[in-house]
Design an enzyme around this catalytic site. Structure first.
Site, short mmCIF file in Angstrom:
data_model
loop_
_atom_site.label_atom_id
_atom_site.label_comp_id
_atom_site.label_asym_id
_atom_site.label_seq_id
_atom_site.Cartn_x
_atom_site.Cartn_y
_atom_site.Cartn_z
N HIS A 66 -7.54 -3.83 -2.84
CA HIS A 66 -8.45 -4.55 -1.96
C HIS A 66 -8.20 -6.06 -1.92
O HIS A 66 -7.83 -6.68 -2.90
CB HIS A 66 -9.91 -4.31 -2.39
CG HIS A 66 -10.20 -4.82 -3.78
ND1 HIS A 66 -10.62 -6.11 -4.01
CD2 HIS A 66 -10.10 -4.23 -4.99
CE1 HIS A 66 -10.79 -6.29 -5.30
NE2 HIS A 66 -10.47 -5.16 -5.93
N HIS A 115 8.92 -7.76 1.59
CA HIS A 115 9.24 -6.36 1.30
C HIS A 115 8.58 -5.98 -0.02
O HIS A 115 8.90 -6.54 -1.08
CB HIS A 115 10.75 -6.15 1.19
CG HIS A 115 11.15 -4.72 1.03
ND1 HIS A 115 12.46 -4.31 1.07
CD2 HIS A 115 10.42 -3.59 0.82
CE1 HIS A 115 12.52 -2.99 0.90
NE2 HIS A 115 11.29 -2.54 0.72
#
Length: 209
Positions: A137, A146
């Site tokens: 979260h 990446h």
């Protein structure tokens, strides 16, 4: 209405994206590569990236099939070049990824099978969230990042642009990582990392690139 797609590249990362597009029943016109090549999906070789001078950017969409194994400007440069020509990049999400309804994905984001993106996560443009990665979260991930397979980002983490998080790395909650940094495979990050750093080990230690 979905537009036909051109894939840039013909390597392993492009194959993973092709699978996602086929699962979504998207029409793929073919792929580009530096030289003529065969394709395991029998996609048509369209030519080098020069072909984009001959297409109408309003009639096709692009998928950037070039992966990264470390810090590289190739993906970012190609993305920006074609954006400047008016092209749009598809957001690719595997149907077996879990994406919270409050997460936001910018243009060109690619999220692979088994990835989990939790509530209030923000993911910047042209970023890869690879197979099985967990983004907890309230994380904010920059552009051209990446996040490699099997990586775990705990809550409230910030990742700067153009950073590579290596396979299986783990980052504890609340950490900030700067731009253009490389987090090595399997690293466990417990302290903030500034920009232009290479980070390896358990616990991870940084070295300026």
């Amino acid at each position: 209405m979905n537009k036909p797609i051109i894939i840039l590249g013909n390597g392993g990362h492009a194959s993973v994206l092709t699978e996602i597009l086929l699962l979504q029943n998207r029409k793929i016109l073919g792929f580009t590569a530096p030289e003529e090549q065969t394709n395991s999906y029998d996609l048509k070789y369209l030519g080098t990236d020069v072909i984009f001078e001959n297409y109408n950017p309003l009639e096709v969409e692009l998928v950037l099939g070039l992966g990264t194994v470390g810090i590289s400007n190739v993906r970012q440069s190609l993305y920006k070049k074609l954006k400047n020509q008016g092209y749009t990049f598809v957001i690719c999400v595997h149907p077996r990824a879990i994406i919270a309804s409050t997460a936001t994905l910018d243009e060109g984001t690619q999220i692979m099978a088994g990835a989990v993106v939790q509530p209030h996560v923000q993911i910047g443009e042209n970023t890869i969230i690879n197979t099985g990665a967990i983004i907890e979260h309230d994380c904010i991930i920059g552009a051209h990042v990446h996040v490699a397979p099997g990586t775990t980002l705990s809550g409230n983490i910030q990742i700067g642009d153009c950073t590579h998080i290596g396979t299986g790395a783990k980052i504890i909650q609340g950490i900030t990582i700067g731009s253009h940094s490389l987090i090595g495979a399997g690293a466990v990050v417990v302290n903030n990392i500034s920009s232009n750093q290479k980070v390896i080990g358990i616990p991870a230690k940084s070295h300026r690139i």
